[in-house]
Scaffold this motif. Structure first.
Motif, PDB file in Angstrom:
ATOM      1  N   TYR A   1      33.707   7.226 -84.130  1.00  0.00           N
ATOM      2  CA  TYR A   1      34.572   8.132 -83.378  1.00  0.00           C
ATOM      3  C   TYR A   1      33.669   9.140 -82.674  1.00  0.00           C
ATOM      4  O   TYR A   1      32.888   9.842 -83.326  1.00  0.00           O
ATOM      5  CB  TYR A   1      35.545   8.840 -84.311  1.00  0.00           C
ATOM      6  N   PHE A   2      33.770   9.225 -81.355  1.00  0.00           N
ATOM      7  CA  PHE A   2      32.856  10.055 -80.561  1.00  0.00           C
ATOM      8  C   PHE A   2      33.647  11.144 -79.849  1.00  0.00           C
ATOM      9  O   PHE A   2      34.549  10.859 -79.045  1.00  0.00           O
ATOM     10  CB  PHE A   2      32.115   9.187 -79.541  1.00  0.00           C
ATOM     11  N   PHE A   3      33.311  12.385 -80.142  1.00  0.00           N
ATOM     12  CA  PHE A   3      33.957  13.539 -79.516  1.00  0.00           C
ATOM     13  C   PHE A   3      32.881  14.586 -79.250  1.00  0.00           C
ATOM     14  O   PHE A   3      32.162  14.989 -80.163  1.00  0.00           O
ATOM     15  CB  PHE A   3      35.037  14.113 -80.443  1.00  0.00           C
ATOM     16  N   HIS A   4      32.772  15.006 -77.981  1.00  0.00           N
ATOM     17  CA  HIS A   4      31.817  16.063 -77.643  1.00  0.00           C
ATOM     18  C   HIS A   4      32.480  17.034 -76.680  1.00  0.00           C
ATOM     19  O   HIS A   4      33.689  16.947 -76.431  1.00  0.00           O
ATOM     20  CB  HIS A   4      30.515  15.482 -77.084  1.00  0.00           C
TER      21      HIS A   4
ATOM     22  N   PRO B   1      39.445  19.389 -73.014  1.00  0.00           N
ATOM     23  CA  PRO B   1      39.773  19.906 -71.677  1.00  0.00           C
ATOM     24  C   PRO B   1      39.428  21.375 -71.489  1.00  0.00           C
ATOM     25  O   PRO B   1      39.275  21.838 -70.363  1.00  0.00           O
ATOM     26  CB  PRO B   1      41.287  19.676 -71.582  1.00  0.00           C
ATOM     27  N   GLY B   2      39.286  22.126 -72.531  1.00  0.00           N
ATOM     28  CA  GLY B   2      38.934  23.535 -72.428  1.00  0.00           C
ATOM     29  C   GLY B   2      39.520  24.282 -73.609  1.00  0.00           C
ATOM     30  O   GLY B   2      40.348  23.745 -74.353  1.00  0.00           O
TER      31      GLY B   2
ATOM     32  N   LYS C   1      29.723  23.908 -73.124  1.00  0.00           N
ATOM     33  CA  LYS C   1      29.770  23.614 -74.553  1.00  0.00           C
ATOM     34  C   LYS C   1      31.082  24.089 -75.148  1.00  0.00           C
ATOM     35  O   LYS C   1      31.726  25.011 -74.641  1.00  0.00           O
ATOM     36  CB  LYS C   1      28.586  24.273 -75.265  1.00  0.00           C
ATOM     37  N   LEU C   2      31.445  23.453 -76.232  1.00  0.00           N
ATOM     38  CA  LEU C   2      32.684  23.769 -76.923  1.00  0.00           C
ATOM     39  C   LEU C   2      32.405  24.854 -77.956  1.00  0.00           C
ATOM     40  O   LEU C   2      31.415  24.784 -78.687  1.00  0.00           O
ATOM     41  CB  LEU C   2      33.214  22.509 -77.610  1.00  0.00           C
TER      42      LEU C   2
END
Length: 678
Positions: free
Chosen positions: A366-369, A374-375, A385-386
């Motif tokens: 599972y890939f999340f960056h 969306p913001g 960056k988050l």
């Protein structure tokens, strides 16, 4: 504007004017370069500086000739003004790059080489938003100066040309000058004068970097050591079959990557401010590697090294993972093959410098960056960056979707401790004031008087990230996952906050950007321990496998430190690499550390006093020539073996894994005890 083109002789008649203008321009810029270098560092004797200025004059005379040749078709069509403008624009552009390189030197003490140009090409927003933050007006002044210079050159070229010069003389002279410069760039310096000369101006540094791919070190006589060849690829399939048959423990595995955090900046390491209570708690109940060294001081090398246990020494220049034709087995690959549910959840834009190409191997993960969200974001462009608390929220959401009774493995990447250490909206830190002057707060440099404010800002970021660690620990305990989870916390590299006059990271291989925190916690399994043995971040994955009672993977270059005494008996060398503003390669074999500058041909031996501070003590070669020679052979041999594997023999990666790492040789003891610089 003339309607017919000038004759070949009249075109060639421009040559003396071009040479005079180009030489004068280069001489003036060269003198400015030398004066600036001496004003900052005092490293260039007057005689050598004058010689460097003359060489710059020759370089610009040749550039003037080159631009005239490129403008020749336009001139032949009778478009004299357009041709003159193109010629002047070329010299103006080179002048701007010279002034820009000089400005970077003034800030960092280093002239840019080829690697930052490649980084700029791969990620322009990083430089526009981070590298130039607060410096826009200075760059505008430099650009305006170059434009004014271009207009002046345009007026000069439109003057009536002097007497014609035969085209043969024109070509032969240009060829001779270019050949001379090439020889200067690639020949091995036999005197200190030539070494200094190569550092005198941005153009000479650039020529050394681009033309001298061989470097002084490749022709230097040294003992060529041979690392053990990598295992055949078939060993990977054999390992997987053996690993699946093992009945060892299968805990959940959580790997937390912290950005730009030096080992000495945490409470359990002696930092006086209470910025890291949750990390300090982990250090108290688990394993703490007190002497852990990163394999690189830039994220695209340091992070991938941890996740793959592969030394980031693959190319002669910057690697952006555009071509990956070599085997790699990453953290999530291994555990997915063993039945784990795996995830990469990162606050970072993993596309930066091509890292996502390296991370995604085709195995289920599972890939999340940051770009998956969306913001809101912090930063702009590739630096978008988050906020880390949102990354933690997403991790919790992913945990809720995991299959009960089946182990999981997650890689979390936190980013708030990366420059400019900006806090998310709604969050503030306890340390104030924390807003440095925008016009002087820059990734490359900021004033010494602003360091206390920057430290406040950085400590607020550390406290914020530590709070996210606390949230994770509380969640694991609340969901009864704590005792069944192996937690590994490591920083990709460190950070400099004014120590030794340097700031941030990715510009050198000082201890402050290489010594990192490394913690392992597994309640009920790992008893509290401080591991004094030097380890590398390449050793993280092998140690995790060892704790799962699995054999070492043949694709790893690191080794397990589960038993520190066994690890120390192997005499492991901690290798590191940097390909950014400089191309540097280093090794630590305590109490010694050697760093070589591939472009300049220098190698500096340092004695480590065992105190985890940001500054090493420089020691010249004469202090211990035997240690210098042995460590130099170690670094050069490992680098050569790496390049032979990745770029040398065709098809080698298709048959074998990467070569093993050389171990530390017997080294003499230092003849002195270092003292920290005041």
């Amino acid at each position: 504007m003339a309607s017919t083109g000038p004759s070949r002789d009249s075109l060639a008649a421009w040559w003396p004017l071009q040479l005079r203008v180009g030489f004068g321009l280069g001489l003036g810029l060269g003198l400015l370069d030398v004066l600036t270098v001496n004003a900052r560092d005092g490293k260039v004797p007057i005689s050598v500086g004058l010689l460097g200025a003359v060489v710059s004059g020759v370089i610009y005379a040749l550039l003037a000739t080159l631009f005239a040749l490129l403008a020749w078709p336009v001139l032949a069509m009778g478009l004299r003004r357009l041709g003159a403008a193109a010629w002047a624009a070329g010299l103006a552009l080179m002048s701007f790059l010279n002034l820009l390189g000089l400005w970077v030197y003034w800030l960092t003490g280093v002239y840019p080489t080829l690697a930052p140009v490649l980084m700029l090409w791969a990620s322009p927003s990083q430089f526009l938003h981070a590298g130039l933050q607060g410096q826009e007006w200075r760059v505008a002044v430099l650009l305006g100066t170059a434009v004014a210079l271009g207009l002046l050159l345009y007026r000069l070229l439109r003057r009536a040309p002097p007497a014609p010069v035969p085209l043969l003389a024109y070509g032969l002279s240009s060829f001779a000058g270019a050949a001379g410069l090439f020889l200067l760039a690639v020949t091995q310096p036999s005197t200190e004068t030539l070494l200094i000369l190569k550092r005198a101006t941005p153009e000479l540094r650039w020529l050394t970097t681009v033309a001298a791919q061989r470097s002084v070190f490749q022709s230097m006589p040294y003992e060529r050591l041979q690392p053990a060849p990598g295992a055949p690829l078939e060993a990977g399939a054999q390992w997987l079959a053996a690993a699946r048959s093992e009945r060892g423990p299968r805990p959940n595995v959580l790997l937390v990557m912290l950005e730009s955090l030096p080992a000495h900046h945490l409470g359990h390491a002696g930092y006086p401010r209470p910025v890291s209570p949750h990390l300090d708690r982990l250090a108290a109940v688990g394993w703490r590697a007190r002497n852990a060294w990163s394999a690189g001081s830039q994220s695209n090398y340091a992070q991938t090294a941890i996740l793959s246990s592969q030394l980031p020494m693959r190319h002669r220049q910057l690697e952006t993972y555009a071509r990956i034709d070599y085997p790699r087995v990453l953290f999530h690959d291994l555990l997915a093959d063993l039945g784990y549910q795996t995830a990469i959840i990162s606050s970072q834009n993993e596309n930066w410098q091509g890292m996502s190409r390296f991370l995604l191997t085709g195995k289920p993960v599972y890939f999340f960056h940051s770009l998956s969200h969306p913001g809101p974001h912090l930063g702009r462009g590739a630096e978008r960056k988050l906020p880390d608390h949102l990354t933690v929220d997403h991790f919790f959401e992913w945990l809720e979707r995991t299959e009960p009774g089946r182990p999981w493995a997650a890689y979390l990447n936190f980013q708030r401790t990366h420059f400019p250490y900006e806090m998310p909206p709604g969050f503030s830190g306890p340390y104030q004031p924390s807003d440095p002057t925008y016009e002087t707060f820059n990734f490359l440099d900021y004033p010494e008087e602003e360091v206390p404010i920057v430290v406040n800002r950085y400590d607020n970021a550390v406290e914020y990230v530590d709070r996210q660690i606390g949230r994770i620990l509380e969640h694991l305990e609340a969901t009864e996952r704590a005792e069944s989870t192996l937690v590994v916390v490591v920083a990709d590299h460190g950070e400099l906050l004014g120590e030794g006059g340097a700031v941030t990271h990715g510009k050198n291989l000082a201890a402050g950007v290489l010594r990192v925190p490394l913690l392992l916690v597994w309640p009920g399994r790992l008893q509290p321990r401080v591991i004094e043995t030097p380890v590398s971040t390449l050793d993280v994955l092998p140690t995790v496998l060892d704790l799962l009672e699995l054999p070492p993977h043949p694709g790893f270059q690191g080794t397990s430190f589960r038993d520190p005494q066994v690890h120390a008996a192997r005499r492991p060398a901690q290798f590191m690499a940097l390909q950014s503003l400089q191309s540097l390669y280093g090794v630590v074999c305590e109490p010694w550390k050697l760093v070589i500058d591939w472009s300049s041909g220098e190698a500096k031996l340092r004695f480590l006093d065992g105190v985890p501070v940001a500054e090493d003590v420089d020691r010249v070669e004469d202090d211990n020539p035997e240690a210098h020679a042995r460590l130099l052979s170690l670094v050069l041999s490992q680098r050569a073996a790496q390049l032979d594997y990745y770029t040398g023999e065709e098809g080698a990666p298709a048959r074998r894994y990467a070569p093993g790492l050389l171990t530390c040789p017997e080294l003499p003891q230092p003849r002195f005890f270092s003292q920290r610089r005041k």
